[in-house]
Design a protein around this motif. Structure first.
Motif, PDB file in Angstrom:
ATOM      1  N   LYS A  67     -12.054  -9.860 -14.477  1.00 39.81           N
ATOM      2  CA  LYS A  67     -11.207 -10.680 -13.608  1.00 39.81           C
ATOM      3  C   LYS A  67      -9.790 -10.839 -14.143  1.00 39.81           C
ATOM      4  N   LYS A  68      -9.574 -10.501 -15.411  1.00 37.40           N
ATOM      5  CA  LYS A  68      -8.239 -10.605 -15.989  1.00 37.40           C
ATOM      6  C   LYS A  68      -7.474  -9.284 -15.943  1.00 37.40           C
ATOM      7  N   ASN A  69      -8.081  -8.239 -15.391  1.00 39.34           N
ATOM      8  CA  ASN A  69      -7.374  -6.963 -15.287  1.00 39.34           C
ATOM      9  C   ASN A  69      -6.135  -7.117 -14.419  1.00 39.34           C
ATOM     10  N   GLU A  70      -5.087  -6.419 -14.786  1.00 35.18           N
ATOM     11  CA  GLU A  70      -3.878  -6.338 -13.981  1.00 35.18           C
ATOM     12  C   GLU A  70      -3.568  -4.874 -13.796  1.00 35.18           C
ATOM     13  N   PHE A  71      -3.019  -4.546 -12.630  1.00 31.16           N
ATOM     14  CA  PHE A  71      -2.800  -3.152 -12.272  1.00 31.16           C
ATOM     15  C   PHE A  71      -1.361  -2.942 -11.829  1.00 31.16           C
ATOM     16  N   GLU A  72      -0.885  -1.718 -12.016  1.00 30.63           N
ATOM     17  CA  GLU A  72       0.445  -1.337 -11.568  1.00 30.63           C
ATOM     18  C   GLU A  72       0.330  -0.603 -10.245  1.00 30.63           C
ATOM     19  N   ILE A  73       1.373  -0.676  -9.436  1.00 33.48           N
ATOM     20  CA  ILE A  73       1.405   0.078  -8.187  1.00 33.48           C
ATOM     21  C   ILE A  73       1.349   1.562  -8.528  1.00 33.48           C
ATOM     22  N   THR A  90      -6.341   4.209  -5.405  1.00 28.68           N
ATOM     23  CA  THR A  90      -4.998   4.024  -5.954  1.00 28.68           C
ATOM     24  C   THR A  90      -4.460   2.671  -5.510  1.00 28.68           C
ATOM     25  N   ILE A  91      -3.835   1.943  -6.428  1.00 24.27           N
ATOM     26  CA  ILE A  91      -3.221   0.648  -6.105  1.00 24.27           C
ATOM     27  C   ILE A  91      -1.971   0.904  -5.258  1.00 24.27           C
ATOM     28  N   LEU A  92      -1.901   0.231  -4.087  1.00 22.41           N
ATOM     29  CA  LEU A  92      -0.739   0.380  -3.212  1.00 22.41           C
ATOM     30  C   LEU A  92       0.232  -0.786  -3.348  1.00 22.41           C
ATOM     31  N   THR A  93      -0.286  -2.009  -3.245  1.00 20.40           N
ATOM     32  CA  THR A  93       0.562  -3.204  -3.325  1.00 20.40           C
ATOM     33  C   THR A  93      -0.235  -4.329  -3.978  1.00 20.40           C
ATOM     34  N   TYR A  94       0.456  -5.413  -4.254  1.00 20.79           N
ATOM     35  CA  TYR A  94      -0.207  -6.605  -4.788  1.00 20.79           C
ATOM     36  C   TYR A  94       0.371  -7.828  -4.115  1.00 20.79           C
ATOM     37  N   LYS A  95      -0.384  -8.899  -4.154  1.00 18.04           N
ATOM     38  CA  LYS A  95       0.059 -10.199  -3.637  1.00 18.04           C
ATOM     39  C   LYS A  95      -0.248 -11.239  -4.699  1.00 18.04           C
ATOM     40  N   TYR A 105      -5.005  -7.202  -4.627  1.00 26.50           N
ATOM     41  CA  TYR A 105      -4.457  -5.854  -4.535  1.00 26.50           C
ATOM     42  C   TYR A 105      -4.921  -5.155  -3.265  1.00 26.50           C
ATOM     43  N   ASP A 106      -4.050  -4.290  -2.727  1.00 22.47           N
ATOM     44  CA  ASP A 106      -4.398  -3.384  -1.640  1.00 22.47           C
ATOM     45  C   ASP A 106      -4.532  -1.996  -2.245  1.00 22.47           C
ATOM     46  N   LEU A 107      -5.573  -1.261  -1.827  1.00 18.72           N
ATOM     47  CA  LEU A 107      -5.853   0.052  -2.402  1.00 18.72           C
ATOM     48  C   LEU A 107      -5.996   1.110  -1.319  1.00 18.72           C
ATOM     49  N   GLN A 108      -5.604   2.327  -1.656  1.00 20.37           N
ATOM     50  CA  GLN A 108      -5.937   3.489  -0.826  1.00 20.37           C
ATOM     51  C   GLN A 108      -7.237   4.036  -1.380  1.00 20.37           C
ATOM     52  N   VAL A 109      -8.257   4.190  -0.509  1.00 19.84           N
ATOM     53  CA  VAL A 109      -9.589   4.532  -0.993  1.00 19.84           C
ATOM     54  C   VAL A 109     -10.063   5.930  -0.610  1.00 19.84           C
ATOM     55  N   ASP A 110      -9.283   6.652   0.181  1.00 18.99           N
ATOM     56  CA  ASP A 110      -9.667   8.038   0.481  1.00 18.99           C
ATOM     57  C   ASP A 110      -8.430   8.849   0.846  1.00 18.99           C
ATOM     58  N   ALA A 111      -8.619  10.160   0.985  1.00 17.07           N
ATOM     59  CA  ALA A 111      -7.499  11.068   1.251  1.00 17.07           C
ATOM     60  C   ALA A 111      -6.891  10.839   2.632  1.00 17.07           C
ATOM     61  N   ALA A 112      -7.663  10.273   3.566  1.00 15.70           N
ATOM     62  CA  ALA A 112      -7.166  10.010   4.922  1.00 15.70           C
ATOM     63  C   ALA A 112      -6.257   8.788   4.973  1.00 15.70           C
ATOM     64  N   GLY A 113      -6.162   8.035   3.890  1.00 15.24           N
ATOM     65  CA  GLY A 113      -5.282   6.872   3.840  1.00 15.24           C
ATOM     66  C   GLY A 113      -5.959   5.550   4.145  1.00 15.24           C
ATOM     67  N   SER A 114      -7.292   5.523   4.221  1.00 15.17           N
ATOM     68  CA  SER A 114      -8.002   4.261   4.459  1.00 15.17           C
ATOM     69  C   SER A 114      -7.690   3.277   3.338  1.00 15.17           C
ATOM     70  N   ARG A 115      -7.659   2.001   3.713  1.00 18.37           N
ATOM     71  CA  ARG A 115      -7.272   0.972   2.745  1.00 18.37           C
ATOM     72  C   ARG A 115      -8.344  -0.092   2.610  1.00 18.37           C
ATOM     73  N   TYR A 116      -8.445  -0.648   1.407  1.00 18.83           N
ATOM     74  CA  TYR A 116      -9.153  -1.903   1.165  1.00 18.83           C
ATOM     75  C   TYR A 116      -8.045  -2.897   0.847  1.00 18.83           C
ATOM     76  N   GLU A 117      -8.047  -4.036   1.520  1.00 15.30           N
ATOM     77  CA  GLU A 117      -6.976  -5.008   1.320  1.00 15.30           C
ATOM     78  C   GLU A 117      -7.499  -6.285   0.666  1.00 15.30           C
ATOM     79  N   ASP A 118      -6.593  -6.969  -0.017  1.00 18.19           N
ATOM     80  CA  ASP A 118      -6.857  -8.274  -0.630  1.00 18.19           C
ATOM     81  C   ASP A 118      -8.053  -8.259  -1.576  1.00 18.19           C
TER      82      ASP A 118
END
Length: 148
Positions: A67-73, A90-95, A105-118
């Motif tokens: 839970k203490k991990n931090e990531f770069e865009i 891949t990390i896309l953005t953070y809030k 964090y918002d992430l890109q999770v596949d080659a088609a550009g699908s995202r997992y947000e928050d």
């Protein structure tokens, strides 16, 4: 004294500062003294979103959740997908959360550009393997000759 009274908040209208840079993902930096098995022989690639993590990787060694991990865009990470597998993302953005001390964090999770947000940091695996210089072997070369 009120909880959080010592925490400084930026003035209204001033955007919060970006998160501090993440610890470099250097091979072996997960746990000091912990053995990390060598990569098998084979073609090395840079992991793209949606590619499954190699079967020889071990959670807690090559990748770990905290839970203490931090990531770069732009940082490559791993995440559980809905079908139960662990794949690269891949990390896309953070809030910055309301507590001004943690991030989502918002992430890109596949080659088609699908995202997992928050996503909270404890749902994202930090790669503790030097994929920048070593790459990842997805298919192991077998050099076995003769009968199995």
């Amino acid at each position: 004294q009120q909880p959080g009274a010592g925490a400084r908040r930026p003035p209204r209208g001033v955007p919060p500062p970006p998160p501090p840079k993440a610890v470099p993902t250097v091979r072996g930096s997960a746990v000091v003294g912990q053995f990390i098995p060598p990569q098998p022989k084979g073609e090395r690639v840079y992991p793209a979103p949606g590619i499954p993590v190699p079967s020889y990787w071990v959670e807690g060694s090559q990748y770990l959740s905290n839970k203490k991990n931090e990531f770069e865009i732009g940082e490559p990470v791993a995440i559980y997908r809905s079908e139960g597998s662990v794949k690269f993302a891949t990390i896309l953005t953070y809030k910055i959360n309301n507590d001004q001390a943690s991030y989502r964090y918002d992430l890109q999770v596949d080659a088609a550009g699908s995202r997992y947000e928050d996503r909270y940091p404890d749902s994202i695996f930090k790669i503790m393997y030097d994929i920048e210089t070593e790459g990842v072997v997805l298919r192991e070369e077998t050099t076995t000759k003769g009968w199995f």
